[in-house]
Design a protein around this motif. Structure first.
Motif, PDB file in Angstrom:
ATOM      1  N   CYS A   1       0.866  -1.199   0.000  1.00 38.94           N
ATOM      2  CA  CYS A   1       0.000   0.000   0.000  1.00 38.94           C
ATOM      3  C   CYS A   1       0.895   1.240   0.000  1.00 38.94           C
ATOM      4  CB  CYS A   1      -0.942   0.014   1.200  1.00 38.94           C
ATOM      5  SG  CYS A   1      -2.161  -1.301   1.210  1.00 38.94           S
ATOM      6  N   SER A   2       1.745   1.332  -1.003  1.00 39.82           N
ATOM      7  CA  SER A   2       2.824   2.322  -1.009  1.00 39.82           C
ATOM      8  C   SER A   2       2.357   3.770  -1.058  1.00 39.82           C
ATOM      9  CB  SER A   2       3.762   2.057  -2.192  1.00 39.82           C
ATOM     10  OG  SER A   2       3.079   2.264  -3.423  1.00 39.82           O
TER      11      SER A   2
ATOM     12  N   MET B   1       1.012  -4.727  -2.858  1.00 38.13           N
ATOM     13  CA  MET B   1      -0.437  -4.908  -2.910  1.00 38.13           C
ATOM     14  C   MET B   1      -0.928  -4.869  -4.356  1.00 38.13           C
ATOM     15  SD  MET B   1      -3.507  -2.508  -1.453  1.00 38.13           S
ATOM     16  CE  MET B   1      -3.191  -1.319  -2.768  1.00 38.13           C
ATOM     17  N   MET B   2      -0.456  -3.885  -5.128  1.00 36.44           N
ATOM     18  CA  MET B   2      -0.864  -3.762  -6.529  1.00 36.44           C
ATOM     19  C   MET B   2      -0.436  -4.970  -7.341  1.00 36.44           C
ATOM     20  SD  MET B   2      -0.136   0.257  -7.386  1.00 36.44           S
ATOM     21  CE  MET B   2      -0.525  -0.056  -9.117  1.00 36.44           C
ATOM     22  N   ILE B   3       0.788  -5.445  -7.095  1.00 36.98           N
ATOM     23  CA  ILE B   3       1.293  -6.599  -7.843  1.00 36.98           C
ATOM     24  C   ILE B   3       0.480  -7.842  -7.504  1.00 36.98           C
ATOM     25  CG2 ILE B   3       3.277  -8.099  -8.248  1.00 36.98           C
ATOM     26  CD1 ILE B   3       5.042  -5.637  -7.490  1.00 36.98           C
ATOM     27  N   ALA B   4       0.226  -8.057  -6.218  1.00 36.03           N
ATOM     28  CA  ALA B   4      -0.544  -9.230  -5.792  1.00 36.03           C
ATOM     29  C   ALA B   4      -1.960  -9.187  -6.363  1.00 36.03           C
ATOM     30  CB  ALA B   4      -0.586  -9.309  -4.267  1.00 36.03           C
ATOM     31  N   GLN B   5      -2.580  -8.014  -6.346  1.00 37.00           N
ATOM     32  CA  GLN B   5      -3.931  -7.882  -6.879  1.00 37.00           C
ATOM     33  C   GLN B   5      -3.960  -8.104  -8.384  1.00 37.00           C
ATOM     34  OE1 GLN B   5      -5.110  -3.997  -5.411  1.00 37.00           O
ATOM     35  NE2 GLN B   5      -6.213  -4.897  -3.695  1.00 37.00           N
ATOM     36  N   ARG B   6      -2.901  -7.712  -9.065  1.00 36.73           N
ATOM     37  CA  ARG B   6      -2.831  -7.931 -10.514  1.00 36.73           C
ATOM     38  C   ARG B   6      -2.639  -9.411 -10.811  1.00 36.73           C
ATOM     39  NH1 ARG B   6      -3.717  -8.770 -14.739  1.00 36.73           N
ATOM     40  NH2 ARG B   6      -2.933  -7.931 -16.712  1.00 36.73           N
TER      41      ARG B   6
ATOM     42  N   HIS C   1     -10.136  -9.735  -3.750  1.00 34.95           N
ATOM     43  CA  HIS C   1     -10.393  -8.394  -3.224  1.00 34.95           C
ATOM     44  C   HIS C   1      -9.567  -8.132  -1.960  1.00 34.95           C
ATOM     45  CE1 HIS C   1     -13.657  -7.934  -6.072  1.00 34.95           C
ATOM     46  NE2 HIS C   1     -14.154  -9.090  -5.677  1.00 34.95           N
ATOM     47  N   MET C   2      -8.526  -8.935  -1.764  1.00 36.71           N
ATOM     48  CA  MET C   2      -7.698  -8.759  -0.579  1.00 36.71           C
ATOM     49  C   MET C   2      -6.842  -7.497  -0.714  1.00 36.71           C
ATOM     50  SD  MET C   2      -6.485 -12.605   0.493  1.00 36.71           S
ATOM     51  CE  MET C   2      -5.603 -12.919  -1.035  1.00 36.71           C
TER      52      MET C   2
ATOM     53  N   LEU D   1      -1.911  -6.326   4.338  1.00 36.42           N
ATOM     54  CA  LEU D   1      -0.686  -7.123   4.370  1.00 36.42           C
ATOM     55  C   LEU D   1      -0.950  -8.471   5.023  1.00 36.42           C
ATOM     56  CD1 LEU D   1       2.364  -7.414   3.909  1.00 36.42           C
ATOM     57  CD2 LEU D   1       2.721  -6.234   6.095  1.00 36.42           C
ATOM     58  N   ASP D   2      -1.723  -8.488   6.100  1.00 37.06           N
ATOM     59  CA  ASP D   2      -2.022  -9.748   6.793  1.00 37.06           C
ATOM     60  C   ASP D   2      -2.665 -10.763   5.851  1.00 37.06           C
ATOM     61  OD1 ASP D   2      -1.918  -9.024  10.023  1.00 37.06           O
ATOM     62  OD2 ASP D   2      -2.413  -7.331   8.739  1.00 37.06           O
ATOM     63  N   GLU D   3      -3.616 -10.296   5.039  1.00 43.20           N
ATOM     64  CA  GLU D   3      -4.322 -11.201   4.124  1.00 43.20           C
ATOM     65  C   GLU D   3      -3.365 -11.812   3.100  1.00 43.20           C
ATOM     66  OE1 GLU D   3      -8.835  -9.473   3.751  1.00 43.20           O
ATOM     67  OE2 GLU D   3      -7.221  -8.227   2.920  1.00 43.20           O
ATOM     68  N   TRP D   4      -2.497 -10.981   2.537  1.00 45.84           N
ATOM     69  CA  TRP D   4      -1.579 -11.492   1.521  1.00 45.84           C
ATOM     70  C   TRP D   4      -0.491 -12.364   2.128  1.00 45.84           C
ATOM     71  CZ3 TRP D   4      -3.142 -12.003  -3.074  1.00 45.84           C
ATOM     72  CH2 TRP D   4      -4.014 -11.075  -3.657  1.00 45.84           C
ATOM     73  N   LEU D   5      -0.056 -12.045   3.338  1.00 44.64           N
ATOM     74  CA  LEU D   5       0.913 -12.909   4.010  1.00 44.64           C
ATOM     75  C   LEU D   5       0.317 -14.289   4.248  1.00 44.64           C
ATOM     76  CD1 LEU D   5       2.400 -10.416   6.648  1.00 44.64           C
ATOM     77  CD2 LEU D   5       3.544 -11.274   4.590  1.00 44.64           C
TER      78      LEU D   5
END
Length: 244
Positions: free
Chosen positions: A148-149, A176-181, A187-188, A191-195
């Protein structure tokens, strides 16, 4: 390319500690040196050749900030800096940086509870220009990475402007942007969700250095997955992120 005379002179002033007397007298010699360094570091950081570097060879610095709130333009301030260097996909656990910064206003109680940083700790911390100088010296000219830069970039940019009348010149990537792409149906956000998604252990949250370390491992996981999508270089990544 020949180095511009003005920049060359500034670097000589920094190295030889011969800054203009007007700057030195206003801020003190040490602070003036720090301001000059901050101004100089943020010039020429977006070199085109960086776009051709393989992500698995890219030198990055993953960072996180703790702040007194969410609104830098309304008076919220940086409370602490945390960063860790990453060489390609190797997190350098022994190459870390963490510092608390003095604030001009009292820290809200909810932020004390969230971060564990007390008013006494902040009062005894170095001033912002010194803490910022240490952080920027550590990250040097590396590509910066944060989760979330937008939040962190806004605070960094304002801090740089307040202390040295310069802007952040680094390339900044957002995990966050890379993971969402990569997972366009997800819709995560947090940071906790992606970890949790990538099976990365959560150690200590809302501590700038610990959050930076966890984000670094998230970044390395993303690099591996990007390779499966034929995204190999920084330039490839920008193209990948630009697609809807």
């Amino acid at each position: 390319m020949k180095e511009p005379e003005q920049t060359h002179g500034l670097w000589n002033a920094i190295k030889n500690r011969t800054l203009p007397s007007a700057i030195a007298s206003k801020f003190g010699t040490e602070s003036a040196q720090q301001i000059a360094f901050l101004r100089s570091l943020n010039k020429g950081l977006r070199r085109p050749e960086t776009l051709h570097i393989q992500l698995k060879e890219l030198k990055t610095a993953v960072f996180d900030l703790e702040t007194t709130g969410f609104h830098p333009k309304q008076g919220d301030e940086i409370l602490s800096f945390g960063a860790v260097k990453v060489e390609g996909v190797q997190v350098q656990q022994d190459e870390t940086h963490h510092v608390i910064a003095k604030t001009s206003k009292r820290i809200p109680e909810e932020i004390v509870n969230l971060t564990g940083i007390t008013q006494e700790m902040a009062d005894q911390a170095p001033p912002l220009v010194e803490a910022l100088h240490g952080f920027m010296s550590f990250v040097d000219d590396r590509v910066l990475i944060a989760h979330c830069s937008g939040h962190d970039k806004a605070f960094l940019d304002l801090a740089l402007w307040k202390t040295s009348k310069s802007h952040l010149g680094h390339r900044v990537l957002d995990t966050m942007m890379i993971a969402q792409r990569l997972h366009s149906d997800s819709h995560m956000v947090s940071l906790d969700e992606w970890l949790n998604w990538y099976g990365i252990p959560i150690t200590r949250r809302h501590h700038a250095l610990e959050d930076a370390k966890m984000t670094a491992y998230l970044w390395t996981a993303l690099v591996d997955q990007l390779g499966e999508r034929a995204v190999y270089t920084l330039g490839d990544l920008y193209v990948f992120l630009s697609h809807s």
